[in-house]
Scaffold this motif. Sequence first.
Motif, PDB file in Angstrom:
ATOM      1  N   ARG A  78       0.858  -1.188   0.000  1.00  0.00           N
ATOM      2  CA  ARG A  78       0.000   0.000   0.000  1.00  0.00           C
ATOM      3  C   ARG A  78       0.890   1.232   0.000  1.00  0.00           C
ATOM      4  O   ARG A  78       1.839   1.322   0.766  1.00  0.00           O
ATOM      5  CB  ARG A  78      -0.924  -0.011   1.213  1.00  0.00           C
ATOM      6  CG  ARG A  78      -2.011  -1.091   1.150  1.00  0.00           C
ATOM      7  CD  ARG A  78      -2.796  -1.144   2.447  1.00  0.00           C
ATOM      8  NE  ARG A  78      -1.957  -1.633   3.543  1.00  0.00           N
ATOM      9  CZ  ARG A  78      -2.159  -1.336   4.826  1.00  0.00           C
ATOM     10  NH1 ARG A  78      -3.147  -0.510   5.173  1.00  0.00           N
ATOM     11  NH2 ARG A  78      -1.376  -1.836   5.752  1.00  0.00           N
ATOM     12  N   ALA A 101      -0.756   8.198   6.447  1.00  0.00           N
ATOM     13  CA  ALA A 101      -2.218   8.110   6.572  1.00  0.00           C
ATOM     14  C   ALA A 101      -2.843   7.713   5.246  1.00  0.00           C
ATOM     15  O   ALA A 101      -3.787   6.902   5.199  1.00  0.00           O
ATOM     16  CB  ALA A 101      -2.777   9.438   7.056  1.00  0.00           C
ATOM     17  N   ILE A 102      -2.338   8.267   4.156  1.00  0.00           N
ATOM     18  CA  ILE A 102      -2.867   7.925   2.836  1.00  0.00           C
ATOM     19  C   ILE A 102      -2.609   6.456   2.531  1.00  0.00           C
ATOM     20  O   ILE A 102      -3.496   5.732   2.034  1.00  0.00           O
ATOM     21  CB  ILE A 102      -2.231   8.825   1.760  1.00  0.00           C
ATOM     22  CG1 ILE A 102      -2.706  10.271   1.941  1.00  0.00           C
ATOM     23  CG2 ILE A 102      -2.566   8.321   0.355  1.00  0.00           C
ATOM     24  CD1 ILE A 102      -1.967  11.274   1.081  1.00  0.00           C
ATOM     25  N   ARG A 104      -2.276   3.953   4.529  1.00  0.00           N
ATOM     26  CA  ARG A 104      -3.099   3.044   5.342  1.00  0.00           C
ATOM     27  C   ARG A 104      -4.508   2.913   4.784  1.00  0.00           C
ATOM     28  O   ARG A 104      -5.218   1.953   5.110  1.00  0.00           O
ATOM     29  CB  ARG A 104      -3.142   3.540   6.785  1.00  0.00           C
ATOM     30  CG  ARG A 104      -1.812   3.437   7.528  1.00  0.00           C
ATOM     31  CD  ARG A 104      -1.988   3.722   9.014  1.00  0.00           C
ATOM     32  NE  ARG A 104      -0.724   3.633   9.741  1.00  0.00           N
ATOM     33  CZ  ARG A 104       0.019   4.683  10.076  1.00  0.00           C
ATOM     34  NH1 ARG A 104      -0.394   5.911   9.742  1.00  0.00           N
ATOM     35  NH2 ARG A 104       1.145   4.520  10.729  1.00  0.00           N
ATOM     36  N   HIS A 105      -4.943   3.843   3.956  1.00  0.00           N
ATOM     37  CA  HIS A 105      -6.302   3.819   3.434  1.00  0.00           C
ATOM     38  C   HIS A 105      -6.372   3.462   1.943  1.00  0.00           C
ATOM     39  O   HIS A 105      -7.426   3.585   1.326  1.00  0.00           O
ATOM     40  CB  HIS A 105      -6.976   5.178   3.662  1.00  0.00           C
ATOM     41  CG  HIS A 105      -7.281   5.464   5.093  1.00  0.00           C
ATOM     42  ND1 HIS A 105      -6.355   6.053   5.933  1.00  0.00           N
ATOM     43  CD2 HIS A 105      -8.389   5.202   5.847  1.00  0.00           C
ATOM     44  CE1 HIS A 105      -6.896   6.186   7.134  1.00  0.00           C
ATOM     45  NE2 HIS A 105      -8.123   5.675   7.117  1.00  0.00           N
ATOM     46  N   THR A 106      -5.248   3.035   1.364  1.00  0.00           N
ATOM     47  CA  THR A 106      -5.252   2.603  -0.033  1.00  0.00           C
ATOM     48  C   THR A 106      -5.260   1.082  -0.102  1.00  0.00           C
ATOM     49  O   THR A 106      -4.972   0.388   0.881  1.00  0.00           O
ATOM     50  CB  THR A 106      -4.020   3.128  -0.783  1.00  0.00           C
ATOM     51  OG1 THR A 106      -2.826   2.646  -0.143  1.00  0.00           O
ATOM     52  CG2 THR A 106      -4.003   4.638  -0.801  1.00  0.00           C
ATOM     53  N   GLU A 107      -5.575   0.573  -1.283  1.00  0.00           N
ATOM     54  CA  GLU A 107      -5.582  -0.873  -1.477  1.00  0.00           C
ATOM     55  C   GLU A 107      -4.204  -1.344  -1.927  1.00  0.00           C
ATOM     56  O   GLU A 107      -3.393  -0.582  -2.447  1.00  0.00           O
ATOM     57  CB  GLU A 107      -6.632  -1.241  -2.525  1.00  0.00           C
ATOM     58  CG  GLU A 107      -8.059  -0.934  -2.084  1.00  0.00           C
ATOM     59  CD  GLU A 107      -9.072  -1.425  -3.099  1.00  0.00           C
ATOM     60  OE1 GLU A 107      -8.656  -1.989  -4.130  1.00  0.00           O
ATOM     61  OE2 GLU A 107     -10.280  -1.242  -2.844  1.00  0.00           O
TER      62      GLU A 107
END
Length: 459
Positions: A78, A101-102, A104-107
């Motif tokens: 990620r 933070a970005i 952790r929220h991507t696939e």
Amino acid sequence: MERVNDIVRNDDSRERLDRLAEISQRLLARAKALGASQAEVSCSEERGLNVSVRMGEVETVESTRDRGIAVTVYFGQRKGSASTADLHESSLEATVEQACAIARHTEDDVAAGLAEAALMARPLADGTFPDLDTWHPWRLDADEAIDLALACEAAGREADARVSNSDGASLGSGQSLSVYANSHGFIGRERETQHSLGVALIAGQGEGMQRDGWYSIGLARGDLEAPAAIGRRAAERAAARLAPRSVPTGAYPVLFAAEVARSLIGHLLGAVSGGALYRRASFLLDSAGTRLFPEWLSIDERPLLRHGLRSTAFDADGVATADNPLVVGGVLQRYVLGSYSARKLGLRTTANAGGVHNLEVSSNAGTLEDMLRGMGRGLLVTELMGQGVNGVTGDYSRGAAGFWIEDGTAAYAVDGLTVAGNLRDMFARVEAVGSQPDPRSHIRTGPILVGEMTVAGVD
């Protein structure tokens, strides 16, 4: 010699590079502390002076100072990226946190991650990379820059009585410092200068006016053509375009002057670049190992060329560069890949993250004049207009201007034409490449003669 020594004494570029390198190390350490499995940092700083003049008057004087810090982190596969131009500690800290933070929220992306550690460029014993002679600062002040631009424009306006107006002359001088570092322990420093001087002139009156120009570019001040020579060349080109005609629509030989011929190689590069290939958006899919050009034509990449406009010891992923043929005997040898696109395609990086470095196209002909005599009759293209190139199909259709050639010499200027074909066919029909490349680009090619293309004019 005194002025050169003064430049050396006042050159603080290495200290500024050290500062950028220290920042990159702090950011990498912070990314690791926040849990990133891998990270990379790109730091850059640019300074420049640009002036423009028109009709003997100063139009703009601009001094620039820019910098940027980009952080990319990986949590497994990620990825997250963030950037800032603020070097305060709080801003740098926030940039790393935002990138994390970005991520952790991507696939997951199976191609994400740094290039393999074993591929990183290796520095010399003192921690530096080979000097490729790309750093030539010019201690240019605004007054001197203005004088040179004015002299360039004046020489052009005075060179031919048919020159009636000017679109202005401009001079630019810039220097850039960059550091790329990653969590493999790689850290690479680069510094480069680039200077340019050019002018655009208008010849004729009323509806019969024609515009053309000339410019010079180089890493060092000494690489530039003299201001008066640039001005005279611009005037010659503008005046030569007066009283243009059209030609009947038909199939003719088309000779691309060196300054526009490199765009043909640019279309090749676009079609064999990793991004176009893994998106299935190229007319050259699955073309590695196939013949695209005549047997005599080769294209070589020389990233370690001293004093090259795009010389580097490592690409944007930190991968070591080396001389690497692109076309040999007319056969495409490879694609143009960074580590990400290589993984997407199941291939190995070609050290081209960030683009190609110093391409050289082989020649089999002499000067432009020799090529015109050999062509006999056809179209010489000196300017291309529009964006009519389909990268998926290879269909090519662009507006063109230049000169109609009869008996090996320019008979008259032409414009309002369209030259059309298909790039794969055009590559196969290349009959000659001239021996005098345009030095103002990292794609070095002489004029290129395509044996036959459709030229649409006014019947």
